[in-house]
Write a protein that holds these residues in place. Sequence first.
Motif, PDB file in Angstrom:
ATOM      1  N   ALA A  68       0.807  -1.221   0.000  1.00 28.85           N
ATOM      2  CA  ALA A  68       0.000   0.000   0.000  1.00 28.85           C
ATOM      3  C   ALA A  68       0.840   1.270   0.000  1.00 28.85           C
ATOM      4  CB  ALA A  68      -0.929   0.001   1.212  1.00 28.85           C
ATOM      5  N   PHE A  69       1.947   1.279   0.749  1.00 33.09           N
ATOM      6  CA  PHE A  69       2.694   2.519   0.955  1.00 33.09           C
ATOM      7  C   PHE A  69       4.125   2.497   0.430  1.00 33.09           C
ATOM      8  CE2 PHE A  69      -0.337   2.329   4.547  1.00 33.09           C
ATOM      9  CZ  PHE A  69      -1.062   3.479   4.271  1.00 33.09           C
ATOM     10  N   GLY A  70       4.656   1.351   0.079  1.00 34.58           N
ATOM     11  CA  GLY A  70       6.070   1.214  -0.243  1.00 34.58           C
ATOM     12  C   GLY A  70       6.610   2.200  -1.259  1.00 34.58           C
ATOM     13  N   SER A  71       5.891   2.417  -2.343  1.00 32.23           N
ATOM     14  CA  SER A  71       6.411   3.299  -3.396  1.00 32.23           C
ATOM     15  C   SER A  71       5.827   4.707  -3.346  1.00 32.23           C
ATOM     16  CB  SER A  71       6.140   2.676  -4.763  1.00 32.23           C
ATOM     17  OG  SER A  71       4.752   2.500  -4.935  1.00 32.23           O
ATOM     18  N   MET A  72       4.977   4.984  -2.354  1.00 30.71           N
ATOM     19  CA  MET A  72       4.399   6.332  -2.235  1.00 30.71           C
ATOM     20  C   MET A  72       5.439   7.297  -1.688  1.00 30.71           C
ATOM     21  SD  MET A  72       0.596   5.789  -0.654  1.00 30.71           S
ATOM     22  CE  MET A  72       0.216   7.524  -0.720  1.00 30.71           C
ATOM     23  N   LEU A  73       5.396   8.534  -2.163  1.00 30.38           N
ATOM     24  CA  LEU A  73       6.241   9.560  -1.563  1.00 30.38           C
ATOM     25  C   LEU A  73       5.751   9.795  -0.147  1.00 30.38           C
ATOM     26  CD1 LEU A  73       6.635  12.159  -4.444  1.00 30.38           C
ATOM     27  CD2 LEU A  73       8.289  10.473  -3.655  1.00 30.38           C
ATOM     28  N   ALA A  74       6.674   9.801   0.797  1.00 33.00           N
ATOM     29  CA  ALA A  74       6.304   9.897   2.208  1.00 33.00           C
ATOM     30  C   ALA A  74       5.545  11.183   2.501  1.00 33.00           C
ATOM     31  CB  ALA A  74       7.554   9.810   3.083  1.00 33.00           C
ATOM     32  N   ARG A  75       5.913  12.260   1.857  1.00 30.36           N
ATOM     33  CA  ARG A  75       5.258  13.550   2.135  1.00 30.36           C
ATOM     34  C   ARG A  75       3.836  13.604   1.595  1.00 30.36           C
ATOM     35  NH1 ARG A  75       5.908  16.575  -2.689  1.00 30.36           N
ATOM     36  NH2 ARG A  75       7.498  15.633  -4.002  1.00 30.36           N
ATOM     37  N   GLN A  76       3.458  12.656   0.752  1.00 33.38           N
ATOM     38  CA  GLN A  76       2.118  12.658   0.168  1.00 33.38           C
ATOM     39  C   GLN A  76       1.153  11.708   0.871  1.00 33.38           C
ATOM     40  OE1 GLN A  76       2.909  11.828  -3.958  1.00 33.38           O
ATOM     41  NE2 GLN A  76       3.099  14.009  -4.441  1.00 33.38           N
ATOM     42  N   VAL A  77       1.618  10.992   1.863  1.00 35.27           N
ATOM     43  CA  VAL A  77       0.739  10.082   2.602  1.00 35.27           C
ATOM     44  C   VAL A  77      -0.131  10.922   3.533  1.00 35.27           C
ATOM     45  CG1 VAL A  77       0.634   8.176   4.244  1.00 35.27           C
ATOM     46  CG2 VAL A  77       2.400   8.200   2.484  1.00 35.27           C
ATOM     47  N   SER A  78      -1.438  10.724   3.433  1.00 35.05           N
ATOM     48  CA  SER A  78      -2.358  11.515   4.254  1.00 35.05           C
ATOM     49  C   SER A  78      -2.876  10.695   5.429  1.00 35.05           C
ATOM     50  CB  SER A  78      -3.540  11.996   3.409  1.00 35.05           C
ATOM     51  OG  SER A  78      -4.373  10.903   3.069  1.00 35.05           O
ATOM     52  N   VAL A  79      -3.404  11.404   6.403  1.00 32.79           N
ATOM     53  CA  VAL A  79      -4.004  10.769   7.569  1.00 32.79           C
ATOM     54  C   VAL A  79      -5.165   9.882   7.118  1.00 32.79           C
ATOM     55  CG1 VAL A  79      -5.260  11.219   9.719  1.00 32.79           C
ATOM     56  CG2 VAL A  79      -3.302  12.641   9.101  1.00 32.79           C
ATOM     57  N   ALA A  80      -5.957  10.369   6.172  1.00 30.13           N
ATOM     58  CA  ALA A  80      -7.107   9.607   5.673  1.00 30.13           C
ATOM     59  C   ALA A  80      -6.667   8.299   5.012  1.00 30.13           C
ATOM     60  CB  ALA A  80      -7.911  10.457   4.693  1.00 30.13           C
ATOM     61  N   GLN A  81      -5.571   8.330   4.262  1.00 33.05           N
ATOM     62  CA  GLN A  81      -5.077   7.110   3.614  1.00 33.05           C
ATOM     63  C   GLN A  81      -4.650   6.080   4.649  1.00 33.05           C
ATOM     64  OE1 GLN A  81      -2.143   9.171   1.228  1.00 33.05           O
ATOM     65  NE2 GLN A  81      -3.086   8.369  -0.650  1.00 33.05           N
ATOM     66  N   VAL A  82      -3.973   6.536   5.680  1.00 31.09           N
ATOM     67  CA  VAL A  82      -3.524   5.614   6.740  1.00 31.09           C
ATOM     68  C   VAL A  82      -4.732   5.012   7.447  1.00 31.09           C
ATOM     69  CG1 VAL A  82      -2.274   5.443   8.926  1.00 31.09           C
ATOM     70  CG2 VAL A  82      -1.316   6.789   7.049  1.00 31.09           C
TER      71      VAL A  82
END
Length: 167
Positions: A68-82
């Motif tokens: 789910a998160f491995g290739s996402m840019l860390a700064r673009q991960v939102s609270v809602a996604q988590v």
Amino acid sequence: MIRHRSTKMEAVEALQELRGLSKDALPQNRTVGDLFVAWMEDGRDAGQWSPSTMELRLNAWRKHLEPAFGSMLARQVSVAQVAEHFRGMDCGPRIKQVAFDTLSQACAFGVRMEYLVRNPCSNVRRPQARRKAIRPFEPAEADRILRETEGARWHAFLLLSLVCGLR
């Protein structure tokens, strides 16, 4: 002297300038996978975790977080996604807790290293593991177990377990 900024991004950029960091010097393109690897290496180098803890976190990463998160840019991960990810996870509550703690601690490491401005897990509730209600044997049940196992190889073990309240 206090300066006001119109947007949060402008305020973050101003803070970075005050800290002596240029926009180009910040590792803006770090993925969550990069943060995880750096966090694990930091913990291993410090001798902070036992091998079993390292294995537990690696398994949580590989099975539940990396897809789910491995290739996402860390700064673009939102609270809602988590929050959405952990709501939709199809596994036991304890595994959810380990996966959440792994992601949260890796992102906290990213904040400490100034790769991230904020931890996207900080406003998400940690998954709860409900404890199962313990139902001890009734005295009649315990007597029956002991009668049924009398003379058996496990009788002494069962007697000790029942007398001491072992589960």
